[in-house]
Write a protein that holds these residues in place. Structure first.
Motif, PDB file in Angstrom:
ATOM      1  N   PRO A 208     -19.660  -7.919 -11.044  1.00  0.00           N
ATOM      2  CA  PRO A 208     -18.479  -8.601 -10.492  1.00  0.00           C
ATOM      3  C   PRO A 208     -17.186  -8.191 -11.179  1.00  0.00           C
ATOM      4  O   PRO A 208     -16.144  -8.078 -10.515  1.00  0.00           O
ATOM      5  N   ILE A 209     -17.232  -7.958 -12.490  1.00  0.00           N
ATOM      6  CA  ILE A 209     -16.033  -7.537 -13.201  1.00  0.00           C
ATOM      7  C   ILE A 209     -15.600  -6.144 -12.744  1.00  0.00           C
ATOM      8  O   ILE A 209     -14.409  -5.870 -12.564  1.00  0.00           O
ATOM      9  N   VAL A 210     -16.558  -5.252 -12.538  1.00  0.00           N
ATOM     10  CA  VAL A 210     -16.243  -3.915 -12.029  1.00  0.00           C
ATOM     11  C   VAL A 210     -15.595  -4.015 -10.654  1.00  0.00           C
ATOM     12  O   VAL A 210     -14.620  -3.301 -10.350  1.00  0.00           O
ATOM     13  N   MET A 211     -16.100  -4.902  -9.803  1.00  0.00           N
ATOM     14  CA  MET A 211     -15.538  -5.056  -8.471  1.00  0.00           C
ATOM     15  C   MET A 211     -14.080  -5.517  -8.536  1.00  0.00           C
ATOM     16  O   MET A 211     -13.216  -5.000  -7.817  1.00  0.00           O
ATOM     17  N   VAL A 212     -13.788  -6.477  -9.395  1.00  0.00           N
ATOM     18  CA  VAL A 212     -12.431  -7.013  -9.489  1.00  0.00           C
ATOM     19  C   VAL A 212     -11.488  -5.982 -10.101  1.00  0.00           C
ATOM     20  O   VAL A 212     -10.353  -5.803  -9.629  1.00  0.00           O
ATOM     21  N   VAL A 213     -11.926  -5.288 -11.141  1.00  0.00           N
ATOM     22  CA  VAL A 213     -11.075  -4.269 -11.766  1.00  0.00           C
ATOM     23  C   VAL A 213     -10.776  -3.146 -10.778  1.00  0.00           C
ATOM     24  O   VAL A 213      -9.667  -2.591 -10.753  1.00  0.00           O
ATOM     25  N   SER A 214     -11.740  -2.796  -9.942  1.00  0.00           N
ATOM     26  CA  SER A 214     -11.521  -1.713  -8.975  1.00  0.00           C
ATOM     27  C   SER A 214     -10.438  -2.070  -7.956  1.00  0.00           C
ATOM     28  O   SER A 214      -9.823  -1.172  -7.367  1.00  0.00           O
ATOM     29  N   LEU A 215     -10.191  -3.364  -7.739  1.00  0.00           N
ATOM     30  CA  LEU A 215      -9.099  -3.757  -6.855  1.00  0.00           C
ATOM     31  C   LEU A 215      -7.754  -3.291  -7.402  1.00  0.00           C
ATOM     32  O   LEU A 215      -6.875  -2.854  -6.648  1.00  0.00           O
ATOM     33  N   LEU A 216      -7.585  -3.373  -8.716  1.00  0.00           N
ATOM     34  CA  LEU A 216      -6.361  -2.874  -9.337  1.00  0.00           C
ATOM     35  C   LEU A 216      -6.268  -1.354  -9.205  1.00  0.00           C
ATOM     36  O   LEU A 216      -5.171  -0.799  -9.107  1.00  0.00           O
ATOM     37  N   SER A 217      -7.403  -0.678  -9.209  1.00  0.00           N
ATOM     38  CA  SER A 217      -7.406   0.766  -9.004  1.00  0.00           C
ATOM     39  C   SER A 217      -6.877   1.112  -7.610  1.00  0.00           C
ATOM     40  O   SER A 217      -6.154   2.101  -7.439  1.00  0.00           O
ATOM     41  N   ALA A 218      -7.249   0.309  -6.626  1.00  0.00           N
ATOM     42  CA  ALA A 218      -6.750   0.553  -5.267  1.00  0.00           C
ATOM     43  C   ALA A 218      -5.239   0.390  -5.198  1.00  0.00           C
ATOM     44  O   ALA A 218      -4.566   1.119  -4.460  1.00  0.00           O
ATOM     45  N   VAL A 219      -4.684  -0.554  -5.961  1.00  0.00           N
ATOM     46  CA  VAL A 219      -3.229  -0.715  -6.008  1.00  0.00           C
ATOM     47  C   VAL A 219      -2.580   0.540  -6.579  1.00  0.00           C
ATOM     48  O   VAL A 219      -1.544   1.007  -6.098  1.00  0.00           O
ATOM     49  N   ALA A 220      -3.192   1.110  -7.623  1.00  0.00           N
ATOM     50  CA  ALA A 220      -2.665   2.344  -8.201  1.00  0.00           C
ATOM     51  C   ALA A 220      -2.799   3.506  -7.228  1.00  0.00           C
ATOM     52  O   ALA A 220      -1.913   4.357  -7.141  1.00  0.00           O
ATOM     53  N   TRP A 221      -3.885   3.592  -6.483  1.00  0.00           N
ATOM     54  CA  TRP A 221      -4.041   4.622  -5.460  1.00  0.00           C
ATOM     55  C   TRP A 221      -2.924   4.536  -4.427  1.00  0.00           C
ATOM     56  O   TRP A 221      -2.359   5.541  -4.020  1.00  0.00           O
ATOM     57  N   GLY A 222      -2.636   3.304  -4.019  1.00  0.00           N
ATOM     58  CA  GLY A 222      -1.600   3.115  -3.010  1.00  0.00           C
ATOM     59  C   GLY A 222      -0.238   3.546  -3.494  1.00  0.00           C
ATOM     60  O   GLY A 222       0.595   4.002  -2.713  1.00  0.00           O
ATOM     61  N   ALA A 223       0.013   3.425  -4.805  1.00  0.00           N
ATOM     62  CA  ALA A 223       1.302   3.836  -5.350  1.00  0.00           C
ATOM     63  C   ALA A 223       1.387   5.346  -5.496  1.00  0.00           C
ATOM     64  O   ALA A 223       2.443   5.934  -5.394  1.00  0.00           O
ATOM     65  N   ALA A 224       0.231   5.997  -5.745  1.00  0.00           N
ATOM     66  CA  ALA A 224       0.247   7.437  -6.001  1.00  0.00           C
ATOM     67  C   ALA A 224       0.183   8.258  -4.723  1.00  0.00           C
ATOM     68  O   ALA A 224       0.698   9.356  -4.670  1.00  0.00           O
ATOM     69  N   SER A 225      -0.447   7.726  -3.680  1.00  0.00           N
ATOM     70  CA  SER A 225      -0.656   8.489  -2.441  1.00  0.00           C
ATOM     71  C   SER A 225       0.045   7.804  -1.290  1.00  0.00           C
ATOM     72  O   SER A 225      -0.138   6.607  -1.086  1.00  0.00           O
TER      73      SER A 225
END
Length: 454
Positions: free
Chosen positions: A377-394
């Motif tokens: 569950p912690i990996v799932m929640v942290v990966s949501l922040l990764s998607a925010v970073a993806w959206g900023a970079a691409s």
């Protein structure tokens, strides 16, 4: 009958995907989630139950409990069975009852149909994560990339390919956080009403996770400014630490007492030594104190297994996923900075789940394989922040507006035809000044109309 249930669950997944995605993403979503569903059934049949991979334990325990529940139904009638009726159920009442229902319909053991249910829950989890990423401000393309990656993320794939309960707990926890962030943005009565059943369900899967989700949910209803949010967060942490450390009788006969009992059992030296006896066990020099050597335990909780770690075949395969996990952590730091500027309340809601949960898991750390499952569950929640970073970079191509022509529009000045013939003494009042003062396209100024041509 077992195969009919598998087909029925697949059909329900098809309908859920149709209801969750728009036309331009529907085809891709059907392919990805259909393959994810089929991959879990294939792993179950070819790997988990064929003896190719010596992994598991809890899945067979839950299958046995499901058979016991069916026997209980035959004797005492159909009902929701808890640990009060069968003490061995402990904190897995909901998954075991669902598995028992499938076993009852099939007339005997039906691990494939039960796995189809678990795979359906896993697909529902990644759909919620897609919606959650959009809510946090990730672009549509980034959110869909997150769905595609998490649908086949090795840890989630492995632990939703048999009768495990990890998929249930991850789905319920992420959904509760999704509703918390959504209500923090705008309170909705239907969403508020959903939180009650979800928390009750989570209590019957992993009781301690109700408190992991309860704190962010309560925080979601605060209406404080950014500086006040930090002060309130510090206050919550100061109140939480005594609860985690207290062993007094002040919480006796309350849900907190049950969670404290689980935490103390997981932190006990006997329990940790028993888990450390496995091939991936870890022994810390903490003199029997679960809170000693906490930095080392946190390091193992977040970053293990390491490339040099020895262990089983599953542990060696887990090292590949760990490399992706490191990358997600790097992106999550960037995403957290972006989210703090856009929506600090949402970021703190996520951190109130991740930080206390990670610390609590670290105090029970004694086996790399076990923590590999617990931190899903912690990996799932942290990966949501990764998607925010993806959206900023691409740039998001799926929602990018169509390109416009480089040259500007050509403007031609025309004089409107008079509605009636000119009479004597009537002359048009047109000058160069009135032509250049025309500001609105199609608006007459002193008899002159600006007409735009493509």
């Amino acid at each position: 009958m077992e195969y009919l249930i598998v087909v029925a669950i697949a059909l329900v997944l098809f309908l859920v995907v149709h209801a969750s995605f728009d036309g331009h993403l529907l085809g891709k979503a059907l392919w990805i989630l259909g393959l994810a569903f089929a991959a879990r059934l294939a792993v179950h049949a070819v790997v988990m139950r064929s003896g190719v991979l010596a992994y598991g334990g809890d899945n067979y325990v839950y299958e046995t409990k499901a058979l016991q529940i069916v026997e209980y139904w035959d004797r005492y009638g159909f009902q929701f069975v808890t640990s009060e009726q069968i003490p061995d159920l402990y904190s897995a009442a909901l998954p075991c009852n669902l598995f028992a229902l499938i076993v009852y319909l099939c007339g005997g053991p039906a691990s494939l149909a039960c796995t189809a249910l678990v795979a359906f829950v896993a697909c529902g989890l990644v759909i919620v994560m897609y919606r959650f990423a959009l809510l946090l401000g990730a672009g549509e393309r980034s959110a869909f990339r997150l769905l595609a990656v998490m649908a086949f993320f090795p840890a989630l794939l492995l632990h939703t390919s048999d009768m495990f309960k990890d998929g249930f707990s991850a789905f319920l926890a992420v959904t509760c956080l999704f509703l918390a962030v959504s209500n923090a943005r705008s309170i909705s009565v239907p969403k508020l009403l959903l939180l009650g059943p979800l928390l009750w369900t989570l209590w019957n899967v992993r009781p301690y996770m109700v408190f992991m989700c309860g704190l962010p949910i309560l925080f979601a209803f605060t209406r404080l400014q950014r500086a006040q949010l930090l002060c309130f967060l510090a206050f919550l942490i100061a109140m939480l630490v005594p609860v985690m450390l207290s062993s007094e009788v002040m919480f006796e006969d309350t849900p907190i007492a049950e969670v404290q009992e689980q935490l103390e059992r997981g932190q006990s030296e006997t329990f940790r030594q028993a888990n450390a006896e496995g091939g991936s066990g870890v022994v810390f020099q903490d003199e029997g104190n679960a809170w000693s050597a906490l930095p080392s335990k946190l390091f193992y909780t977040l970053f293990s297994p390491f490339p040099w770690t020895e262990g089983s075949t599953v542990l060696q395969l887990a090292k590949v996923e760990t490399l992706f996990w490191y990358y997600f952590l790097y992106l999550a730091v960037r995403g957290a900075g972006l989210l703090w500027r856009r929506n600090p309340r949402a970021l703190l809601i996520l951190l109130l789940f991740v930080v206390p949960g990670t610390i609590a898991y670290a105090t029970t750390m004694s086996n790399i394989g076990l923590i590999f499952r617990q931190r899903i569950p912690i990996v799932m929640v942290v990966s949501l922040l990764s998607a925010v970073a993806w959206g900023a970079a691409s740039p998001d191509r799926l929602t990018r507006p169509p390109a416009t022509r480089a040259e500007g529009p050509r403007t031609r000045w025309t004089r409107p035809r008079p509605a009636t013939a000119r009479g004597p003494g009537v002359t048009p009042q047109t000058s160069q000044t009135s032509q250049t003062s025309c500001r609105a396209v199609g608006q007459p100024v002193d008899g002159v109309v600006a007409r735009t041509e493509p």
